[in-house]
Design a protein around this motif. Structure first.
Motif, mmCIF file in Angstrom:
data_model
loop_
_atom_site.group_PDB
_atom_site.id
_atom_site.type_symbol
_atom_site.label_atom_id
_atom_site.label_comp_id
_atom_site.label_asym_id
_atom_site.label_seq_id
_atom_site.Cartn_x
_atom_site.Cartn_y
_atom_site.Cartn_z
ATOM 1 N N HIS A 164 -0.220 91.578 22.195
ATOM 2 C CA HIS A 164 0.436 90.462 22.871
ATOM 3 C C HIS A 164 1.798 90.870 23.433
ATOM 4 O O HIS A 164 2.183 90.422 24.524
ATOM 5 C CB HIS A 164 0.588 89.287 21.900
ATOM 6 C CG HIS A 164 -0.696 88.579 21.627
ATOM 7 N ND1 HIS A 164 -0.804 87.538 20.739
ATOM 8 C CD2 HIS A 164 -1.951 88.770 22.120
ATOM 9 C CE1 HIS A 164 -2.039 87.105 20.700
ATOM 10 N NE2 HIS A 164 -2.768 87.845 21.524
ATOM 11 N N ARG A 165 2.503 91.719 22.709
ATOM 12 C CA ARG A 165 3.797 92.181 23.205
ATOM 13 C C ARG A 165 3.631 93.025 24.471
ATOM 14 O O ARG A 165 4.369 92.851 25.448
ATOM 15 C CB ARG A 165 4.506 92.995 22.120
ATOM 16 C CG ARG A 165 5.942 93.361 22.442
ATOM 17 C CD ARG A 165 6.510 94.274 21.390
ATOM 18 N NE ARG A 165 5.829 95.568 21.399
ATOM 19 C CZ ARG A 165 6.134 96.560 22.240
ATOM 20 N NH1 ARG A 165 7.086 96.403 23.142
ATOM 21 N NH2 ARG A 165 5.482 97.698 22.176
ATOM 22 N N GLU A 166 2.634 93.933 24.466
ATOM 23 C CA GLU A 166 2.385 94.754 25.646
ATOM 24 C C GLU A 166 1.911 93.903 26.834
ATOM 25 O O GLU A 166 2.329 94.125 27.980
ATOM 26 C CB GLU A 166 1.353 95.826 25.316
ATOM 27 C CG GLU A 166 1.848 96.866 24.308
ATOM 28 C CD GLU A 166 0.786 97.883 23.997
ATOM 29 O OE1 GLU A 166 -0.325 97.754 24.552
ATOM 30 O OE2 GLU A 166 1.064 98.806 23.198
ATOM 31 N N LEU A 170 3.696 93.557 30.517
ATOM 32 C CA LEU A 170 2.998 93.867 31.762
ATOM 33 C C LEU A 170 2.958 92.677 32.712
ATOM 34 O O LEU A 170 3.114 92.834 33.931
ATOM 35 C CB LEU A 170 1.577 94.346 31.457
ATOM 36 C CG LEU A 170 1.452 95.686 30.728
ATOM 37 C CD1 LEU A 170 0.005 95.961 30.370
ATOM 38 C CD2 LEU A 170 2.010 96.813 31.582
ATOM 39 N N MET A 171 2.738 91.503 32.196
ATOM 40 C CA MET A 171 2.682 90.316 33.050
ATOM 41 C C MET A 171 4.048 89.964 33.624
ATOM 42 O O MET A 171 4.143 89.343 34.683
ATOM 43 C CB MET A 171 2.134 89.130 32.250
ATOM 44 C CG MET A 171 0.678 89.279 31.841
ATOM 45 S SD MET A 171 -0.441 89.490 33.247
ATOM 46 C CE MET A 171 -0.225 87.927 34.072
ATOM 47 N N ARG A 172 5.111 90.369 32.937
ATOM 48 C CA ARG A 172 6.454 90.069 33.438
ATOM 49 C C ARG A 172 6.726 90.793 34.762
ATOM 50 O O ARG A 172 7.343 90.237 35.676
ATOM 51 C CB ARG A 172 7.485 90.479 32.384
ATOM 52 C CG ARG A 172 8.928 90.175 32.735
ATOM 53 C CD ARG A 172 9.841 90.778 31.708
ATOM 54 N NE ARG A 172 9.628 92.221 31.597
ATOM 55 C CZ ARG A 172 10.138 92.977 30.622
ATOM 56 N NH1 ARG A 172 10.857 92.428 29.655
ATOM 57 N NH2 ARG A 172 9.919 94.277 30.613
ATOM 58 N N ILE A 178 1.919 94.926 41.646
ATOM 59 C CA ILE A 178 0.917 94.685 42.687
ATOM 60 C C ILE A 178 1.449 95.123 44.061
ATOM 61 O O ILE A 178 0.732 95.753 44.863
ATOM 62 C CB ILE A 178 0.526 93.195 42.707
ATOM 63 C CG1 ILE A 178 -0.241 92.835 41.424
ATOM 64 C CG2 ILE A 178 -0.317 92.867 43.924
ATOM 65 C CD1 ILE A 178 -0.561 91.376 41.295
ATOM 66 N N GLU A 179 2.717 94.807 44.332
ATOM 67 C CA GLU A 179 3.304 95.206 45.610
ATOM 68 C C GLU A 179 3.387 96.713 45.747
ATOM 69 O O GLU A 179 3.101 97.288 46.801
ATOM 70 C CB GLU A 179 4.698 94.581 45.726
ATOM 71 C CG GLU A 179 5.343 94.749 47.089
ATOM 72 C CD GLU A 179 4.603 94.008 48.172
ATOM 73 O OE1 GLU A 179 4.685 94.439 49.343
ATOM 74 O OE2 GLU A 179 3.926 92.997 47.859
ATOM 75 N N ARG A 180 3.749 97.403 44.708
ATOM 76 C CA ARG A 180 3.821 98.866 44.728
ATOM 77 C C ARG A 180 2.439 99.480 44.911
ATOM 78 O O ARG A 180 2.270 100.485 45.600
ATOM 79 C CB ARG A 180 4.473 99.371 43.439
ATOM 80 C CG ARG A 180 4.732 100.864 43.419
ATOM 81 C CD ARG A 180 5.578 101.299 42.229
ATOM 82 N NE ARG A 180 4.945 100.988 40.961
ATOM 83 C CZ ARG A 180 5.343 100.042 40.130
ATOM 84 N NH1 ARG A 180 6.374 99.259 40.445
ATOM 85 N NH2 ARG A 180 4.728 99.840 38.984
ATOM 86 N N PHE A 181 1.439 98.874 44.297
ATOM 87 C CA PHE A 181 0.067 99.363 44.442
ATOM 88 C C PHE A 181 -0.408 99.234 45.892
ATOM 89 O O PHE A 181 -1.037 100.138 46.449
ATOM 90 C CB PHE A 181 -0.848 98.597 43.499
ATOM 91 C CG PHE A 181 -2.293 98.952 43.624
ATOM 92 C CD1 PHE A 181 -2.814 100.056 42.986
ATOM 93 C CD2 PHE A 181 -3.151 98.177 44.415
ATOM 94 C CE1 PHE A 181 -4.147 100.388 43.111
ATOM 95 C CE2 PHE A 181 -4.482 98.504 44.531
ATOM 96 C CZ PHE A 181 -4.979 99.612 43.883
#
Length: 206
Positions: A164-166, A170-172, A178-181
């Protein structure tokens, strides 16, 4: 309620039957009876015999006695602690004293005594029951008392907090990722409309 009372009554009459056969007049107001809930040692052979009633039957009797309010009539055992039995005995004594306050009820009790209502007579149970000291029994937590961790659990339960911490981390930053991808990713598969490069057979090893 009636069935529970009958079960306790049958138990008492079954255990007091040898006593009534040997001493029909009941010279002792509080006779000694061997506890059927505890193992006993034979005086002749010196061997121990198991309890007359199994733990399952003891549990059923305790349940019926608790439902019918006759818990004080049972002997102590693995399914009935000494503290619970003492509390039931005090409650039964208080209710008897309260019920004997009126003259009519006293007369009814005397009539019942003359009618030899022997199944609920006071009995001294022979046999010493030693309760094992279980950690956490006083607070109702026997299973996990004195342990560092409450329970082992499944692996997914043990690693759930770290996952949950990871996921939260990641969601933060998901929008930036997504933009970098989208700006850096190039499709490596060849386009079907592009001209295929001719193959040079002179460079083959055969």
């Amino acid at each position: 309620m009636a069935a529970a009372m009958q079960a306790v009554k049958r138990f008492r009459m079954r255990e007091l039957a040898p006593l009534l056969r040997n001493d029909a007049k009941l010279s002792n107001p509080r006779p000694n009876v061997r506890s059927p809930f505890l193992p006993h040692k034979s005086a002749d052979t010196g061997r121990w015999s198991s309890a007359k009633y199994s733990l399952r039957r003891q549990a059923d009797l305790v349940k019926n006695a608790r439902a019918s309010g006759t818990l004080h009539l049972l002997p102590p055992g693995p399914k009935l602690s000494l503290a619970e039995l003492a509390t039931a005995s005090q409650a039964a004594a208080a209710s008897t004293a309260q019920a004997s306050s009126s003259v009519v009820e006293v007369a009814e009790q005397e009539a019942k005594a003359k009618g030899k209502k022997l199944w609920d007579m006071p009995v001294e149970w022979k046999g010493e029951y030693k309760e094992k000291e279980v950690k956490g029994a006083d607070v109702g937590n026997r299973l996990y008392a004195g342990k560092k961790r409450m329970f082992k659990g499944h692996k997914w339960e043990r690693t759930q907090q770290e996952r949950h911490r990871e996921q939260k981390m990641l969601m933060r930053d998901m929008k930036a990722r997504i933009e970098r991808f989208k700006t850096t990713y190039r499709r490596k598969t060849p386009s079907p409309v592009s001209v295929a490069r001719p193959v040079s057979y002179s460079k083959l090893p055969f």
